[in-house]
Every structure is written in C-alpha cells, then in structure tokens.
Design an enzyme around this catalytic site. Structure first.
Site, PDB file in Angstrom:
ATOM      1  NE  ARG A 142      -3.536  -1.878   2.628  1.00  0.00           N
ATOM      2  CZ  ARG A 142      -3.132  -3.040   3.849  1.00  0.00           C
ATOM      3  NH1 ARG A 142      -2.381  -3.155   4.196  1.00  0.00           N
ATOM      4  NH2 ARG A 142      -4.365  -4.049   3.626  1.00  0.00           N
ATOM      5  CE  LYS A 166      -6.412  -0.243   5.228  1.00  0.00           C
ATOM      6  NZ  LYS A 166      -7.395  -0.191   4.258  1.00  0.00           N
ATOM      7  CG  HIS A 233      -4.001   0.634  -3.394  1.00  0.00           C
ATOM      8  ND1 HIS A 233      -4.045   0.989  -3.198  1.00  0.00           N
ATOM      9  CD2 HIS A 233      -5.160  -0.313  -3.390  1.00  0.00           C
ATOM     10  CE1 HIS A 233      -4.208  -0.155  -2.112  1.00  0.00           C
ATOM     11  NE2 HIS A 233      -4.879  -0.440  -2.496  1.00  0.00           N
ATOM     12  NE  ARG A 236      -2.690  -3.812  -1.733  1.00  0.00           N
ATOM     13  CZ  ARG A 236      -2.390  -3.965  -0.560  1.00  0.00           C
ATOM     14  NH1 ARG A 236      -1.431  -4.338  -0.264  1.00  0.00           N
ATOM     15  NH2 ARG A 236      -3.494  -4.784  -0.025  1.00  0.00           N
ATOM     16  CG  HIS A 259      -6.345  -7.808   1.789  1.00  0.00           C
ATOM     17  ND1 HIS A 259      -7.027  -8.550   0.671  1.00  0.00           N
ATOM     18  CD2 HIS A 259      -6.058  -6.690   1.778  1.00  0.00           C
ATOM     19  CE1 HIS A 259      -6.470  -7.193   0.102  1.00  0.00           C
ATOM     20  NE2 HIS A 259      -6.187  -6.799  -0.053  1.00  0.00           N
ATOM     21  CE1 TYR A 268      -5.798  -7.008  -7.042  1.00  0.00           C
ATOM     22  CE2 TYR A 268      -7.015  -7.755  -4.116  1.00  0.00           C
ATOM     23  CZ  TYR A 268      -6.563  -6.500  -5.488  1.00  0.00           C
ATOM     24  OH  TYR A 268      -6.158  -5.600  -4.741  1.00  0.00           O
TER      25      TYR A 268
END
Length: 301
Positions: A142, A166, A233, A236, A259, A268
């Site tokens: 990210r 995150k 992004h 990514r 994730h 995806y």
C-alpha cells in the site's frame, strides 16, 4: 408536477446551490415525473416511488446513479412536507441499492513490465523511483506502507521486507530479484542525516511523502507512454492479480497483501476470471466465431 419542481429549484437557488447542482436536481426530478405520470407528485405513495426505482434498475443504471436520484427525490419530498404541501414523506421508507463493488484496476503483465523498465536516468531520484515502484509491485505494498518503510525493514541476506500494515499489523514479504537490485542501486546513492531512518527520501533528505510518490509515478507513466492514469495502488492491484493468475493460491495472496479477511482478496478472482475468459475465447476452437472455409481448408486448388 413541473410547477412544483420549478418552485423547488427556485428554493434551492435562493439557498445558494450552484447551477450544476440545480441542473442535476431538475434532471432527477423530471425523470421522476416521467415515471409517475399521470400521477401527481403530491399524491404519490411509497409503492409508486418504489416502482420508479425498479424501473431505474431495469434501465441499467448503476447503483451510484440510482442512489443520487433517490437523494434528489427525498430532498424534494422533504421540501413538500416542510412547506405544508404534503403531510407525509413517501420516500422515507425507500432504501438506496448497495453500491456496486468496483473491480480494482490492474495493469496487464506486459504493461507493468513496460512501465517499470522504462524508468530511466542516472540521477539519484530516478534510482529511487525505480526502487520504489519495483518494490510496490514486487511486494504488493500500500502507499502508506511504502512511505513508512525504514532502512532496517529490509533484510538483505534473506531478501525479505518487513511491512507495517493496517492496524499496526506486521507481515514479511519476499523481495523479488529485480526489486532487490533496484534497492541496492538506490542505497548506493542515498544520502541522509544519520538520524533519518526512512528508506525513501525526498530532495532534502527527509522521508518521502505519499503525494510525492503519486506525482512521480504519474509523471513517469506519462513519459513512458502509458495509455491510462497510473497510481501506486494500481501496482498493488497488479501484484495481486498477476500472482493469482500464475499461482491460483488465494490464501497466499491474502497473506502477502495483508488482508484480514479473505473476502477482501476474493475480488481479485473476478480479475483472474476475466483473464481466463479471454484466454478461453482466444484458444478454445468452439469459442471463436466460425470463419468461412477457404480453398486451402477444403483442398480445392
């Protein structure tokens, strides 16, 4: 109803709404009037508006456009209610449709390679940019993760990158050979105060910001002839899509992307299916349109 719409638009104009906003409201309410005809707006019931929403969905409008129109209708009926022209709000029980889940935009494999291979220049900034974008594509970073990288996050002996994602969660990612070489090139030219831990620096020797990275990638994409706007992004997304196409291992891609939920990674698979569908159309003998036989096909001379 056109008279009521006109008065409502005048009300919005007095409130200082822009001409663009007024035009959008008028278009949305004219559309509602067409759906309700011959019924008058002041007599419309919730089911009448629900049927109007159903027609919008059937017409092929996306969820974002439908939600905007419903918002205009609600403002209109709220005005009717407050001005005493109705005693209820028939739009109050209506719910906007869930927003369509947009597929992430990824570069094709050859498009990503063409972009990264064409970032040229002998100066330190060019070397830095090559390292940044190769690393994003190599590790699926990210933008915030890229900005936050420090020198001690790179394990040169095992070719691993420590990434703070995150929620402060850390993960390790292998670094590809090309990205590793680009990193070494950049570090050979990196100049910074001893106390500066950041891996990627700006012109003044301090941590590079996200906006600067976005601008540099946009400028390089233009210079290298990219046919669309490219942002970090997207690299990514390209990492995830290309890895999934090659491996088919959804769990591994989830771990590499950081994730928390597999559902975030499953989007995806839609990109992967598009790739497979295109391959099928190009390769399967019964998928392609039949062409008229030629003399060579039939053996005629």
């Amino acid at each position: 109803m056109s008279e009521l719409i006109g008065r409502f638009i005048d009300h919005l104009a007095i409130a200082g709404r822009s001409p663009h906003t007024l035009a959008a409201y008028r278009a949305d309410l004219d559309m509602l009037a067409d759906h309700l005809e011959p019924l008058q707006a002041e007599n419309a019931q919730p089911n009448d508006l629900r049927q109007a929403l159903t027609r919008l969905r059937a017409s092929g409008l996306n969820s974002r456009s439908i939600a905007r129109r419903l918002s205009s209708w609600r403002q209109f009926y709220l005005w009717l209610l407050r001005s005493g022209q109705r005693h209820d709000d028939p739009s109050g029980s209506l719910r906007a449709p869930k927003r369509d889940k947009l597929l992430p935009k990824a570069l094709p494999v050859d498009g990503a390679a063409a972009l990264l291979d064409r970032i040229e220049g002998d100066d330190a900034l060019s070397a830095r940019d090559r390292a940044i974008f190769e690393l994003i594509y190599s590790c699926g970073l990210r933008l915030s993760e890229t900005v936050g990288l420090n020198m001690d996050d790179v394990d040169f002996s095992d070719q691993l990158l420590r990434i703070r994602g995150k929620g402060g969660k850390e993960r390790l990612s292998p670094i590809g050979a090309v990205a590793m070489a680009r990193l070494r090139d950049w570090l050979a030219q990196r100049q910074a105060p001893k106390e500066e831990p950041a891996l990627f620096l700006g012109r003044h020797g301090r941590r590079l910001g996200g906006r600067q990275i976005e601008k540099r990638l946009r400028d390089w994409a233009i210079k290298t002839g990219a046919e669309r706007h490219v942002h970090p992004h997207m690299l990514r997304h390209s990492f995830a899509s290309h890895l999934l196409q090659s491996s088919g291992d959804l769990r591994a891609v989830q771990e590499l992307l950081g994730h928390a939920n597999l559902s975030s990674t499953q989007i995806y698979t839609s990109l992967d299916f598009q790739h497979l569908a295109k391959t099928y159309d190009n390769a399967h003998p019964r998928a392609r349109k039949r062409r008229a036989p030629t003399d060579e096909d039939t053996g005629a001379e």
